[in-house]
Write a protein that holds these residues in place. Sequence first.
Motif, PDB file in Angstrom:
ATOM      1  N   ARG A   1       0.829  -1.203   0.000  1.00  0.00           N
ATOM      2  CA  ARG A   1       0.000   0.000   0.000  1.00  0.00           C
ATOM      3  C   ARG A   1       0.868   1.259   0.000  1.00  0.00           C
ATOM      4  O   ARG A   1       0.825   2.072   0.908  1.00  0.00           O
ATOM      5  CB  ARG A   1      -0.944   0.000   1.216  1.00  0.00           C
TER       6      ARG A   1
ATOM      7  N   THR B   1       1.028   4.388  -1.098  1.00  0.00           N
ATOM      8  CA  THR B   1       0.338   5.553  -1.643  1.00  0.00           C
ATOM      9  C   THR B   1       0.100   6.582  -0.555  1.00  0.00           C
ATOM     10  O   THR B   1      -0.151   6.229   0.601  1.00  0.00           O
ATOM     11  CB  THR B   1      -1.000   5.166  -2.289  1.00  0.00           C
TER      12      THR B   1
ATOM     13  N   ARG C   1      -2.036   9.128  -1.609  1.00  0.00           N
ATOM     14  CA  ARG C   1      -3.129   9.806  -2.300  1.00  0.00           C
ATOM     15  C   ARG C   1      -4.499   9.454  -1.739  1.00  0.00           C
ATOM     16  O   ARG C   1      -5.507  10.017  -2.150  1.00  0.00           O
ATOM     17  CB  ARG C   1      -3.072   9.474  -3.794  1.00  0.00           C
ATOM     18  N   THR C   2      -4.524   8.510  -0.839  1.00  0.00           N
ATOM     19  CA  THR C   2      -5.764   8.129  -0.167  1.00  0.00           C
ATOM     20  C   THR C   2      -5.401   7.464   1.142  1.00  0.00           C
ATOM     21  O   THR C   2      -4.228   7.141   1.393  1.00  0.00           O
ATOM     22  CB  THR C   2      -6.604   7.178  -1.038  1.00  0.00           C
ATOM     23  N   GLY C   3      -6.382   7.263   2.002  1.00  0.00           N
ATOM     24  CA  GLY C   3      -6.128   6.604   3.267  1.00  0.00           C
ATOM     25  C   GLY C   3      -5.595   7.537   4.334  1.00  0.00           C
ATOM     26  O   GLY C   3      -5.547   8.755   4.160  1.00  0.00           O
TER      27      GLY C   3
ATOM     28  N   ASP D   1      -9.741   0.259   3.971  1.00  0.00           N
ATOM     29  CA  ASP D   1      -8.762   0.406   2.887  1.00  0.00           C
ATOM     30  C   ASP D   1      -9.438   1.128   1.733  1.00  0.00           C
ATOM     31  O   ASP D   1     -10.227   0.535   0.983  1.00  0.00           O
ATOM     32  CB  ASP D   1      -8.265  -0.966   2.448  1.00  0.00           C
ATOM     33  N   THR D   2      -9.119   2.395   1.571  1.00  0.00           N
ATOM     34  CA  THR D   2      -9.792   3.212   0.564  1.00  0.00           C
ATOM     35  C   THR D   2      -9.144   3.132  -0.804  1.00  0.00           C
ATOM     36  O   THR D   2      -9.542   3.864  -1.715  1.00  0.00           O
ATOM     37  CB  THR D   2      -9.834   4.681   1.020  1.00  0.00           C
ATOM     38  N   THR D   3      -8.180   2.233  -0.984  1.00  0.00           N
ATOM     39  CA  THR D   3      -7.674   2.008  -2.341  1.00  0.00           C
ATOM     40  C   THR D   3      -8.635   1.144  -3.156  1.00  0.00           C
ATOM     41  O   THR D   3      -8.582   1.145  -4.382  1.00  0.00           O
ATOM     42  CB  THR D   3      -6.292   1.330  -2.323  1.00  0.00           C
ATOM     43  N   TRP D   4      -9.511   0.402  -2.457  1.00  0.00           N
ATOM     44  CA  TRP D   4     -10.509  -0.408  -3.155  1.00  0.00           C
ATOM     45  C   TRP D   4     -11.638   0.467  -3.677  1.00  0.00           C
ATOM     46  O   TRP D   4     -11.869   1.569  -3.178  1.00  0.00           O
ATOM     47  CB  TRP D   4     -11.084  -1.478  -2.229  1.00  0.00           C
TER      48      TRP D   4
ATOM     49  N   GLY E   1      -0.344  -0.450  -4.746  1.00  0.00           N
ATOM     50  CA  GLY E   1      -0.909   0.842  -4.410  1.00  0.00           C
ATOM     51  C   GLY E   1      -0.244   2.009  -5.115  1.00  0.00           C
ATOM     52  O   GLY E   1      -0.595   3.164  -4.851  1.00  0.00           O
TER      53      GLY E   1
ATOM     54  N   LEU F   1      -3.581   4.008  -8.432  1.00  0.00           N
ATOM     55  CA  LEU F   1      -4.871   3.757  -7.800  1.00  0.00           C
ATOM     56  C   LEU F   1      -5.931   3.392  -8.836  1.00  0.00           C
ATOM     57  O   LEU F   1      -6.053   4.068  -9.864  1.00  0.00           O
ATOM     58  CB  LEU F   1      -5.319   4.981  -7.013  1.00  0.00           C
TER      59      LEU F   1
ATOM     60  N   GLN G   1      -8.176   6.250  -9.957  1.00  0.00           N
ATOM     61  CA  GLN G   1      -7.532   7.160 -10.911  1.00  0.00           C
ATOM     62  C   GLN G   1      -7.536   6.571 -12.317  1.00  0.00           C
ATOM     63  O   GLN G   1      -7.826   7.263 -13.297  1.00  0.00           O
ATOM     64  CB  GLN G   1      -6.092   7.434 -10.478  1.00  0.00           C
TER      65      GLN G   1
END
Length: 559
Positions: free
Chosen positions: A30, A32, A34-36, A142-145, A291, A294, A297
């Motif tokens: 993970r 990144t 850019r989120t989370g 997990d906000t990558t999903w 990650g 994304l 994106q």
Amino acid sequence: MAPFAEQVQLAYPTPEELQGRRWIFVPYDRFTDRTGPIAEQPASETGIVIVESTAKAHRRPYHKKKLVLLISNMRHFALEQAARGCKVIYHFSEHSHAQALLQLQRELPLPKITMMEPAERELRIDIDAAIQAGLKMKMVPDTTWLSTTEDFLNVFGAYKAGRAYVMDRFYRAQRQQTGILMDKGKPIGGKFSFDAENRKPYKGQPRIPTPPAFAPDLVTKEVIALVRETYPHHFGSIENFDSPTTQQDADAAWAFALEHLLPHFDPYEDAMRDDELQLFHSRLSGLINLGRILPAQMIADVERACTEGRIPLASAEGFIRQILGWREFMRHLHQQTDGYRLLADTVAQEEGSMPQQDPYAGATPSALSASLPLPAAYWGVKSGLHCLDTVVAQVIEEGWSHHITRLMVLSNLATLCGFSPRQLTNWFWFAYVDAYDWVVETNVLGMSTYADGGLTATKPYVSGAAYINKMSNFCDHCQYDPKRSTGEGSCPFTALYWTFLERNEAVLGNNFRLQMPYTTLRRKSPIELVQLRARADDAITHLQRLPHLKYEPLTPQSN
């Protein structure tokens, strides 16, 4: 440039910063900001913890290039966050990630740590055990999903043994919920899927652009040397590593794919070539699963390019279906079935045996009773089958091949021959740079081998030589004739296909999608059936007799 350890040490926190910042554990998949939780406050208020664990890397003989890709991205991510102003605790450990976190928290001391819910089941059980031992950890979504557990349950309900899970239902629901490629509640173009349009063989046009290569910098060169020295017996080649290891390079790789590959993705999505192994596939799955890029994106970029006329609708939809559909669907199914263990336990109890106790031992469903050992050809010993040898050589060299070679060459052959689905799954797990438990187990035990008995696929994805000959140029350069099913020089795929159907008629004979081939099988004469069985037996015997290399897969450890 100083070695990595010296560079990252400059971002180590003071005692005051240990107590005054929000500390976030960044797992090995993970990378990144850019989120989370990393994105939720300024860098000046953020601290991150990263563990580089040799125990995890030794758990399986992961492809050397997977280790380089993962560790180099991990180290670059740490330096990128330090450059933003985050404080960084980068910990080298011989223990598991969870054990290392528990040790760090006790010794520093480190306040409660935040982390996104781990994608991999293996990391979840490690973290859970550490929490039981006293680790102070706060889990956040997990906000990558792109979807939630509730989204999946709203479509299928709670897991129930014997129920079939069809990806298309979930994909349609996600399209309707998100509005992606939708107009006033209807799919743009009049249908949700253009899958039927992606079955063209590639004949040399349009020209396939040369993808960018990313020369290793000093940090990556240090990782390559580490992997070469620490993991010498792992699978695959380490030479010519040229994958992105920084956020900048990952963004550049995606920009290239979006502009040059995606416009031609759909028509040739299922094509295979021995002289153009990548075709129009992006090869970014490893970076997505880390990650670095994304999914949200990617989908936004593809949808925008489609709206602007830069990518045809069929290509845009086909790509989005892989990300919004299959990827999300498979990880939900893995979680809901506990990595297929609920399915496996049901089978074990019915047979009067005890379920496996080792939490790292993979589930072993085998609806078609396949149990033969995976042959040495999957480790690079030449089989004489040009398609198999070509794809395996690519995997050894790159740790990657596109999804149709995975499905219709590697898995197709294993399923037809009756090779162990669990052994094939384990092989995919360590051989591919993008393989993690949530994606590899559902795809291989489910879609690829039908070991789950139809939980994820309405029929086994198997074929004879005709499909491979139609969709590739493999057969043009093979010693075997795809138009002959028996006799000297015949391609074994066709004989294996018919004997597979014959062998599994009790399980598959009433499958509505297999009625045509079973009708054809039942019309074959006794003499032809004997010849087909003999050719198939010869092929399986030949593969089983190939001498294994000295290399042997390591037994998974629970450390």
